[in-house]
Scaffold this active site. Structure first.
Site, PDB file in Angstrom:
ATOM      1  N   VAL A  33       0.861  -1.175   0.000  1.00 15.28           N
ATOM      2  CA  VAL A  33       0.000   0.000   0.000  1.00 15.28           C
ATOM      3  C   VAL A  33       0.896   1.223   0.000  1.00 15.28           C
ATOM      4  CG1 VAL A  33      -1.817   1.258   1.198  1.00 15.28           C
ATOM      5  CG2 VAL A  33      -1.770  -1.243   1.298  1.00 15.28           C
ATOM      6  N   CYS A  34       0.639   2.140  -0.924  1.00  9.79           N
ATOM      7  CA  CYS A  34       1.350   3.412  -0.954  1.00  9.79           C
ATOM      8  C   CYS A  34       2.865   3.175  -1.077  1.00  9.79           C
ATOM      9  CB  CYS A  34       0.979   4.216   0.283  1.00  9.79           C
ATOM     10  SG  CYS A  34       1.418   5.964   0.228  1.00  9.79           S
ATOM     11  N   THR A  35       3.661   3.804  -0.234  1.00 11.59           N
ATOM     12  CA  THR A  35       5.116   3.690  -0.348  1.00 11.59           C
ATOM     13  C   THR A  35       5.662   2.391   0.229  1.00 11.59           C
ATOM     14  OG1 THR A  35       5.406   4.926   1.719  1.00 11.59           O
ATOM     15  CG2 THR A  35       5.440   6.184  -0.337  1.00 11.59           C
ATOM     16  N   GLY A  36       4.789   1.480   0.639  1.00  9.60           N
ATOM     17  CA  GLY A  36       5.260   0.146   1.008  1.00  9.60           C
ATOM     18  C   GLY A  36       5.985  -0.522  -0.146  1.00  9.60           C
ATOM     19  N   THR A  70       2.711   3.044  -7.042  1.00 14.57           N
ATOM     20  CA  THR A  70       2.876   3.523  -5.669  1.00 14.57           C
ATOM     21  C   THR A  70       2.338   4.945  -5.622  1.00 14.57           C
ATOM     22  OG1 THR A  70       4.438   3.815  -3.830  1.00 14.57           O
ATOM     23  CG2 THR A  70       5.229   4.396  -6.029  1.00 14.57           C
TER      24      THR A  70
END
Length: 320
Positions: free
Chosen positions: A106-109, A126
């Site tokens: 999720v996102c910057t993961g 991302t």
């Protein structure tokens, strides 16, 4: 009752909504009657100790990562903690994430997964603000900055924050069907309508608001009158500028051309009508300024990769 484990990785600086959004979706799915399995949702940090999120909340995990069996779905959220990742966390991901049946960021993961070498050769997305960084730092990764989420085999990556909810809903729909996912979406008061290939930006978000009032008024006019004459000449008249002056000023202040802005607004309006109403395709095309169903079909295929009729079939939610 069979279970599918959903394990969410926690670390200092994690974005809280990246964690709680998917957790709420998967937990909510357990309320579905007659489901063939339940999700066992767990959280874990490296040592099992509490973590402090980027917003200052403290979250107490269920376990230490080293004590967790390989999950069905492993979720790696984003947050400020991904910018300078803990080396031991990256090592754990490198050694254990591949054992999950489904790997999700999720996102910057996605930065953590890329650092662990788990995104090489894959198409991913991302948060828009780090897409360039991800592409530069990890040239073996195919970064697509546009979609809100991307599926590539057993790997799923999403854009920023709320896009993690969209992706989680898509995964639940894949597992348990549309009806269950729709019930969760209604409970959370979110949309079960955003296809993965929808852009991370709406027209109003992608283009910044103009500084000068006449140009802001034009932006609002476009939103309010998608079926109107939105040619450069007509819009320039509203702004009391020559067409050339208007086109130059609009792009300088919004970051996009008038034509592209109009295209985005019309597409968004058409999507909403297809999702929320029973209007026919021809009626929708006229209401959105396309003129003909064929012109609208070309716009949908070019931007969303699907025709309006198929889009409605997938994302229209009948009135209750």
């Amino acid at each position: 009752m069979q279970q599918r484990t959903v394990l969410v990785v926690l670390f200092d600086g994690v974005q809280s909504l990246d964690v709680t959004g998917p957790v709420e979706v998967f937990t909510g799915a357990n309320q579905a009657p007659h489901a063939p399995f339940r999700y066992a949702v767990r959280t874990a940090s490296l040592d099992g100790g509490p973590v402090r999120t980027s917003s200052g909340l403290t979250v107490v995990p269920d376990a230490a990562l080293g004590d967790c069996a390989p999950p069905h779905t492993l979720i790696v959220p984003g947050g400020e903690g991904t910018r300078r990742p803990e080396p031991s966390l990256v090592d754990w991901l490198r050694g254990h994430a591949g054992s999950a049946t489904r790997l999700v960021s999720v996102c910057t993961g996605a930065l953590l997964l890329a650092e662990a070498g788990l995104l090489d050769g894959h198409r991913v997305t991302t948060h828009w603000s780090v897409c360039d960084q991800l592409a530069r730092s990890y040239p073996e990764v195919e970064v697509d900055p546009e979609p809100i989420f991307v599926r590539d085999g057993s790997l799923a990556t999403s854009a920023g924050v709320t896009a993690g909810i969209d992706l989680a809903l898509a995964l639940v729909e894949e597992d348990l069907g549309r009806r269950t996912a729709l019930t969760i979406a209604r409970h959370l008061v979110v949309f079960l309508r955003r296809p993965g290939n929808q852009s991370q930006f709406s027209a109003q978000l992608a283009a910044q608001s103009a500084r000068r009032e006449p140009l802001r008024d034009v932006q609002q006019y476009i939103t309010d009158h998608p079926d109107g004459d939105l040619s450069v000449e007509a819009l320039a008249g509203l702004a009391r500028l020559s067409p050339r002056q208007f086109a130059r000023a609009f792009r300088a202040e919004t970051g996009t051309t008038p034509g592209r802005y109009v295209d985005r607004v019309r597409l968004e309006h058409a999507r909403r009508l297809l999702e929320d109403t029973g209007h026919g395709i021809e009626e929708v095309s006229r209401a959105c300024g396309y003129g003909t169903p064929e012109a609208m079909r070309r716009a949908f295929v070019k931007t969303l990769g699907t025709a309006p009729a198929e889009y409605r079939r997938r994302f229209h939610v009948p009135a209750r």
